[in-house]
Design an enzyme around this catalytic site. Structure first.
Site, PDB file in Angstrom:
ATOM      1  N   HIS A  28    -105.263 106.041 -87.848  1.00 21.01           N
ATOM      2  CA  HIS A  28    -104.437 107.241 -88.065  1.00 21.01           C
ATOM      3  C   HIS A  28    -104.276 107.603 -89.539  1.00 21.01           C
ATOM      4  CE1 HIS A  28    -103.950 106.969 -83.912  1.00 21.01           C
ATOM      5  NE2 HIS A  28    -103.168 105.907 -83.944  1.00 21.01           N
ATOM      6  N   CYS A  73    -100.871 104.290 -78.931  1.00 19.07           N
ATOM      7  CA  CYS A  73     -99.615 104.725 -78.323  1.00 19.07           C
ATOM      8  C   CYS A  73     -99.801 105.108 -76.854  1.00 19.07           C
ATOM      9  CB  CYS A  73     -99.053 105.917 -79.097  1.00 19.07           C
ATOM     10  SG  CYS A  73     -99.249 105.757 -80.879  1.00 19.07           S
TER      11      CYS A  73
HETATM   12  C1  FAD Z   1     -99.764  99.606 -78.020  1.00 21.70           C
HETATM   13  C2  FAD Z   1     -99.225 100.356 -79.185  1.00 21.70           C
HETATM   14  C3  FAD Z   1     -98.358 101.420 -78.981  1.00 21.70           C
HETATM   15  C4  FAD Z   1     -97.864 102.128 -80.064  1.00 21.70           C
HETATM   16  N1  FAD Z   1     -97.030 103.190 -79.822  1.00 21.70           N
HETATM   17  C5  FAD Z   1     -96.589 103.929 -80.873  1.00 21.70           C
HETATM   18  C6  FAD Z   1     -95.804 105.084 -80.644  1.00 21.70           C
HETATM   19  O1  FAD Z   1     -95.513 105.450 -79.497  1.00 21.70           O
HETATM   20  N2  FAD Z   1     -95.389 105.792 -81.729  1.00 21.70           N
HETATM   21  C7  FAD Z   1     -95.741 105.445 -83.001  1.00 21.70           C
HETATM   22  O2  FAD Z   1     -95.348 106.133 -83.953  1.00 21.70           O
HETATM   23  N3  FAD Z   1     -96.484 104.342 -83.239  1.00 21.70           N
HETATM   24  C8  FAD Z   1     -96.925 103.591 -82.217  1.00 21.70           C
HETATM   25  N4  FAD Z   1     -97.700 102.491 -82.455  1.00 21.70           N
HETATM   26  C9  FAD Z   1     -98.025 102.114 -83.839  1.00 21.70           C
HETATM   27  C10 FAD Z   1     -99.248 102.850 -84.351  1.00 21.70           C
HETATM   28  O3  FAD Z   1    -100.321 102.716 -83.473  1.00 21.70           O
HETATM   29  C11 FAD Z   1     -99.637 102.313 -85.715  1.00 21.70           C
HETATM   30  O4  FAD Z   1     -98.560 102.518 -86.574  1.00 21.70           O
HETATM   31  C12 FAD Z   1    -100.871 103.030 -86.242  1.00 21.70           C
HETATM   32  O5  FAD Z   1    -101.997 102.634 -85.526  1.00 21.70           O
HETATM   33  C13 FAD Z   1    -101.099 102.734 -87.722  1.00 21.70           C
HETATM   34  O6  FAD Z   1    -102.243 103.386 -88.135  1.00 21.70           O
HETATM   35  P1  FAD Z   1    -103.048 102.882 -89.401  1.00 21.70           P
HETATM   36  O7  FAD Z   1    -104.193 103.817 -89.576  1.00 21.70           O
HETATM   37  O8  FAD Z   1    -102.159 102.651 -90.545  1.00 21.70           O
HETATM   38  O9  FAD Z   1    -103.573 101.403 -89.020  1.00 21.70           O
HETATM   39  P2  FAD Z   1    -104.439 100.818 -87.833  1.00 21.70           P
HETATM   40  O10 FAD Z   1    -104.268 101.626 -86.605  1.00 21.70           O
HETATM   41  O11 FAD Z   1    -104.134  99.373 -87.772  1.00 21.70           O
HETATM   42  O12 FAD Z   1    -105.937 101.016 -88.324  1.00 21.70           O
HETATM   43  C14 FAD Z   1    -106.504 100.327 -89.406  1.00 21.70           C
HETATM   44  C15 FAD Z   1    -108.008 100.443 -89.368  1.00 21.70           C
HETATM   45  O13 FAD Z   1    -108.573  99.779 -90.487  1.00 21.70           O
HETATM   46  C16 FAD Z   1    -109.739  99.084 -90.089  1.00 21.70           C
HETATM   47  N5  FAD Z   1    -109.985  98.013 -91.078  1.00 21.70           N
HETATM   48  C17 FAD Z   1    -109.102  97.058 -91.458  1.00 21.70           C
HETATM   49  N6  FAD Z   1    -109.640  96.250 -92.386  1.00 21.70           N
HETATM   50  C18 FAD Z   1    -110.886  96.713 -92.642  1.00 21.70           C
HETATM   51  C19 FAD Z   1    -111.930  96.301 -93.533  1.00 21.70           C
HETATM   52  N7  FAD Z   1    -111.805  95.257 -94.347  1.00 21.70           N
HETATM   53  N8  FAD Z   1    -113.095  97.001 -93.506  1.00 21.70           N
HETATM   54  C20 FAD Z   1    -113.235  98.085 -92.672  1.00 21.70           C
HETATM   55  N9  FAD Z   1    -112.288  98.499 -91.834  1.00 21.70           N
HETATM   56  C21 FAD Z   1    -111.118  97.836 -91.812  1.00 21.70           C
HETATM   57  C22 FAD Z   1    -109.390  98.589 -88.695  1.00 21.70           C
HETATM   58  O14 FAD Z   1    -110.536  98.276 -87.931  1.00 21.70           O
HETATM   59  C23 FAD Z   1    -108.622  99.782 -88.125  1.00 21.70           C
HETATM   60  O15 FAD Z   1    -109.443 100.704 -87.472  1.00 21.70           O
HETATM   61  C24 FAD Z   1     -98.224 101.753 -81.385  1.00 21.70           C
HETATM   62  C25 FAD Z   1     -99.079 100.676 -81.593  1.00 21.70           C
HETATM   63  C26 FAD Z   1     -99.584  99.976 -80.510  1.00 21.70           C
HETATM   64  C27 FAD Z   1    -100.514  98.824 -80.753  1.00 21.70           C
END
Ligand code: FAD
Length: 442
Positions: free
Chosen positions: A10, A42
């Site tokens: 995200h 989510c």
């Molecule tokens: C089951 C579930 C339900 C949820 N429900 C909600 C909700 O209803 N409302 C809400 O606001 N939030 C919800 N969340 C939380 C939300 O999903 C997370 O806050 C969100 O995914 C964060 O996004 P992000 O991009 O910061 O990190 P992430 O989604 O963790 O993505 C990080 C990305 O970085 C990649 N990556 C990491 N390290 C490396 C590397 N060294 N090299 C290359 N790629 C790498 C990973 O593969 C991943 O694709 C939920 C989470 C889960 C698990």
């Protein structure tokens, strides 16, 4: 300008689409170790329940779509090391095992989080699953088809949603948590009591105040053993919490002790030209006026967007968060924002008090009406509102978004009591529930 983005769920997706729009001539390269981008975890529980019929519907962007905008997405590429001084990174192609070097002018770290997995005896048995990404979603759906007894460990939002989904699929569900209440971090007892009663009515076995000790089974898990009991299980999902996925930058960037990258209000890390956003970062938690780790998709998309806005020069500040969240448990529509009374008392020095308004959400002369319960938490010294919760069978969850704005702008209970909200009998009463609750605090 050569921009490299590490991780593309995200925060990463929000950053790249905005950067391409703001800096169309830039060269944007994404490295993502997974084989997909933009998966909305989510919706996992909804797809387990089959409300969302295929987990594939939970994607909202793709490498092909990004390519059409001139963005290069390297899937199955893991960034192994970053040389911040020389602006270089080394990346492993996870398909060919080839290591390549790349360089950047601006680096965006959107590394996200990973589920916390304590070391349990028997933790390597089959059918003990995590719940974070697309692969996990597919595995949970597949393995739950033939499962009879499902144990969900961790009764936060994710565990609670999964427990409901499994119960709706006619599984025998046990939900275990070390706390004495479900969702203890997000809601006070008056609210979790109602939710717990709903689960109990539906036959979900709530095992609270018990700590998981080990798993038993031959190849597959067959039993979960806690400090007080044993529970049959042919499928276990661990929903214990999340930690920032920041091993890559350990000791190289300033972080909290849990590894969350410290950023300023413009999403800048402690190294020049290096930005970070989303679950890998700390956030400013306004109600307590301190930095906390609050991994939410809402924070991630905002922070990713702010990286783009501030990439060239500091332009738009992050406003912090109230950690506002909502959940639907069967017919109950629940939301919260800011501090609960219990969390405020245990984690801050605020002199908090609370008021709770219970009323039908619209006039009794209407053909139907439902009860709603709205709680306000406020600081007795400053009079500022610092939190709130709502529960009703009618979807009144938007009240908590309104209250989020109230907390963000440091409004007092006196101001909230007299704030102008509309009245129309279809929707509400002459005094909005927010006014009513705030009036009780005067
Ligand atoms: C089951 C579930 C339900 C949820 N429900 C909600 C909700 O209803 N409302 C809400 O606001 N939030 C919800 N969340 C939380 C939300 O999903 C997370 O806050 C969100 O995914 C964060 O996004 P992000 O991009 O910061 O990190 P992430 O989604 O963790 O993505 C990080 C990305 O970085 C990649 N990556 C990491 N390290 C490396 C590397 N060294 N090299 C290359 N790629 C790498 C990973 O593969 C991943 O694709 C939920 C989470 C889960 C698990």
């Amino acid at each position: 300008m050569k921009i490299v983005v590490v991780g593309c769920t995200h925060a990463g997706t929000a950053a790249v689409v905005n950067m391409k729009e703001l800096y169309p001539d830039s060269q944007i390269t994404i490295y993502e170790k997974n084989d997909n981008i933009s998966f909305l975890s989510c919706g996992i529980a909804l797809s387990v329940e089959n409300v969302v019929t295929e987990p594939e519907k939970l994607f909202y962007n793709s490498p092909d779509n990004l390519a059409s905008q001139g963005i290069v997405t390297n899937m199955k590429h893991e960034v192994l090391d970053i040389d911040f001084d020389n602006k270089k990174l080394s990346v492993k192609n996870l398909v060919t095992n080839e290591i390549i070097e790349d360089s950047y002018d601006k680096l965006v770290l959107t590394l996200g989080s990973w589920p916390i997995v304590p070391k349990f005896e028997g933790g390597n048995l089959e059918n003990i699953l995590l719940c974070k990404n697309y692969d996990h979603a597919k595995t949970i759906i597949e393995k739950s088809k033939n499962a009879k007894n499902v144990v969900v460990i961790g009764a936060g939002y994710i565990g609670v949603e999964l427990a409901e989904a499994f119960e709706m699929r006619n599984k025998n569900v046990t939900l275990i948590d070390a706390e004495n209440r479900i969702m203890a971090k997000y809601l006070d007892k008056e609210f979790t009591d109602i939710a717990q009663e709903e689960f109990t009515k539906r036959g979900v076995n709530l095992v609270l105040g018990q700590k998981v000790q080990k798993f038993e089974g031959t190849d597959k898990v067959s039993k979960v053993v806690t400090d007080k009991g044993e529970f049959e299980a042919d499928l276990v999902v661990l929903c214990i919490g999340f930690a920032p996925n920041t091993k890559l930058v350990k000791g190289k960037l300033d972080t909290l002790s849990n590894g969350a990258i410290i950023i300023d209000e413009y999403m800048r890390t402690s190294k020049e030209d290096v930005f970070a956003a989303g679950d890998c970062c700390v956030v400013r938690y306004n109600p307590a006026n301190e930095n906390r780790y609050i991994p939410l998709a809402t924070n991630a998309v905002r922070m990713g967007t702010l990286v783009a806005k501030n990439l060239v020069k500091p332009t738009l500040k992050y406003m912090g968060t109230q950690g506002t969240s909502g959940i639907k448990i069967y017919d109950l529509c629940i939301a919260s924002t800011g501090l609960t009374e219990e969390v405020a008392k245990s984690t801050t020095s605020l002199n908090v008090a609370s008021v709770t308004a219970v009323d039908n959400y619209r006039p009794e002369f209407m053909p139907t009406f439902e009860e709603a319960k709205l709680k306000l938490v406020y600081d007795k010294d400053t009079r500022k509102v610092v939190g709130g919760q709502i529960i009703s069978k009618i979807d009144l969850t938007q009240f908590m978004n309104t209250l989020s704005v109230v907390i963000q702008n440091e409004m007092t209970v006196e101001e909230l009591a007299m704030t102008d909200f509309f009245f129309q009998p279809h929707f509400n009463k002459p005094w909005s529930l927010l006014n009513t609750a705030a009036l009780m605090a005067l």
